[in-house]
Write an enzyme that holds these catalytic residues in place. Sequence first.
Site, short mmCIF file in Angstrom:
data_model
loop_
_atom_site.label_atom_id
_atom_site.label_comp_id
_atom_site.label_asym_id
_atom_site.label_seq_id
_atom_site.Cartn_x
_atom_site.Cartn_y
_atom_site.Cartn_z
N THR A 56 -0.38 -11.04 1.23
CA THR A 56 -1.45 -10.99 2.23
C THR A 56 -2.73 -10.36 1.71
O THR A 56 -3.83 -10.79 2.03
CB THR A 56 -0.98 -10.15 3.44
N ASN A 64 6.34 -8.06 -5.17
CA ASN A 64 5.19 -7.15 -5.07
C ASN A 64 5.17 -6.33 -3.78
O ASN A 64 4.63 -5.23 -3.76
CB ASN A 64 3.91 -8.00 -5.18
N SER A 114 5.82 1.17 -10.30
CA SER A 114 4.70 2.12 -10.18
C SER A 114 4.87 3.20 -11.24
O SER A 114 6.00 3.54 -11.61
CB SER A 114 4.72 2.78 -8.80
N LYS A 138 10.83 3.10 -6.79
CA LYS A 138 10.22 2.42 -7.94
C LYS A 138 11.04 2.67 -9.22
O LYS A 138 11.11 1.78 -10.08
CB LYS A 138 8.77 2.87 -8.12
N TYR A 161 9.20 7.11 -2.48
CA TYR A 161 8.51 6.04 -3.21
C TYR A 161 8.88 6.05 -4.69
O TYR A 161 9.21 4.99 -5.27
CB TYR A 161 7.00 6.23 -3.03
N ILE A 200 -4.67 1.67 -8.23
CA ILE A 200 -5.37 0.41 -8.03
C ILE A 200 -6.07 0.45 -6.67
O ILE A 200 -5.45 0.87 -5.67
CB ILE A 200 -4.39 -0.79 -8.06
N ASN A 228 10.18 -10.57 6.43
CA ASN A 228 10.33 -9.16 6.07
C ASN A 228 11.32 -9.10 4.91
O ASN A 228 12.49 -9.43 5.08
CB ASN A 228 10.84 -8.40 7.30
P1 NAI Z 1 -0.99 -3.11 0.15
O1 NAI Z 1 -0.50 -2.17 1.18
O2 NAI Z 1 -2.45 -3.39 0.07
O3 NAI Z 1 -0.22 -4.51 0.27
C1 NAI Z 1 1.17 -4.53 0.40
C2 NAI Z 1 1.60 -5.92 0.79
O4 NAI Z 1 3.02 -5.92 1.02
C3 NAI Z 1 0.94 -6.42 2.07
O5 NAI Z 1 0.66 -7.78 1.91
C4 NAI Z 1 2.04 -6.23 3.11
O6 NAI Z 1 1.94 -7.15 4.17
C5 NAI Z 1 3.28 -6.52 2.27
N1 NAI Z 1 4.50 -5.97 2.86
C6 NAI Z 1 4.72 -4.69 3.24
N2 NAI Z 1 5.95 -4.57 3.75
C7 NAI Z 1 6.52 -5.81 3.69
C8 NAI Z 1 7.77 -6.33 4.07
N3 NAI Z 1 8.71 -5.56 4.63
N4 NAI Z 1 8.02 -7.64 3.84
C9 NAI Z 1 7.08 -8.44 3.30
N5 NAI Z 1 5.88 -8.01 2.92
C10 NAI Z 1 5.60 -6.70 3.11
O7 NAI Z 1 -0.45 -2.54 -1.25
P2 NAI Z 1 -0.91 -2.77 -2.75
O8 NAI Z 1 -1.69 -1.62 -3.17
O9 NAI Z 1 -1.47 -4.12 -2.92
O10 NAI Z 1 0.51 -2.66 -3.48
C11 NAI Z 1 1.25 -3.78 -3.92
C12 NAI Z 1 2.42 -3.29 -4.74
O11 NAI Z 1 1.94 -2.52 -5.84
C13 NAI Z 1 3.38 -2.39 -3.97
O12 NAI Z 1 4.71 -2.63 -4.39
C14 NAI Z 1 2.95 -1.00 -4.40
O13 NAI Z 1 3.99 -0.08 -4.28
C15 NAI Z 1 2.56 -1.26 -5.85
N6 NAI Z 1 1.67 -0.26 -6.40
C16 NAI Z 1 0.39 -0.09 -5.91
C17 NAI Z 1 -0.43 0.86 -6.46
C18 NAI Z 1 -1.84 1.09 -6.00
O14 NAI Z 1 -2.49 1.99 -6.54
N7 NAI Z 1 -2.37 0.32 -5.08
C19 NAI Z 1 0.04 1.74 -7.55
C20 NAI Z 1 1.39 1.48 -7.98
C21 NAI Z 1 2.15 0.51 -7.41
#
Ligand code: NAI
Length: 250
Positions: A17, A93, A145, A162, A158, A191, A65
Amino acid sequence: MIQVDLNGQVAVVTGATRGIGFGVAKALSKAGAAVACIGTNAEKLNASVEQINSDGGKATAFICNVADSAAVKQTAAEILEQYGSRVDILVNNAGITRDTLLRVMTDEQWDDVIAVNLRGPFLVTRAFISAMRKKKYGRVVNIASISGMIGNRGQANYSASKAGVIGFTRTVAKEVANRNITVNAISPGFIETDMTAVLDPMIVTEMKNRIPVGRFGQPEDIANAVLFFASPEASFVTGQIIAIDGGMIM
Ligand code: NAI
């Protein structure tokens, strides 16, 4: 964007998304793959998919989900049906945070994070691995992560999830290597996405000071690494964990 040819391939991206997942879905699409985008928010997911398609991509939205076993089975069946039983690339992701110190962490905060971040990749990978095995081809990329590698105050749930993803990556890589399926993980550092937008400005400043390249990462920084792992050319790379973090944990 690095140049990779994924024409004719089918990719699945969870959490497509927004943020990193959306960046990854866009990059895979630009490289020529048809992308099945999984997310939980129908309105936002449809808008993201529309954006990819208006840029010339072939994306489809699937509401699911990833922590729900029955929903994952059902969605995987729909995706395999739509794409002729073919999935070449899977990017796990989707992820959430429920940050707080261990001493005040609730059962729900622990369970929710483990469910989405660790059970999710397990359920989704299991749902597609047989199709990959049959075709004797697959590229699984898990988004872990740096917290799962070095730990991070306030993220016991978390970091554990990870670190679990990292162990899961290495083990599944061993199980499927003889089928020409690779399984790798990327550990992003900081990020700029909605996930990090909610952090305390003081923590954000402190984080930036700890990044040797002197900037925060962007979803594209992660998407470029995904493109490499997802490419046919990366066939000799499996079970690897790469930190994409501007040098934060080197
Ligand atoms: P975000 O919060 O912007 O996006 C997360 C996405 O996962 C959204 O599209 C949300 O709808 C979806 N989502 C959440 N729960 C869900 C579920 N139960 N089923 C299906 N979809 C679900 O997060 P971001 O920053 O884009 O993170 C993406 C990945 O990268 C995550 O796994 C996060 O842990 C990892 N990450 C992010 C970092 C950062 O600095 N932003 C750092 C390290 C890891």
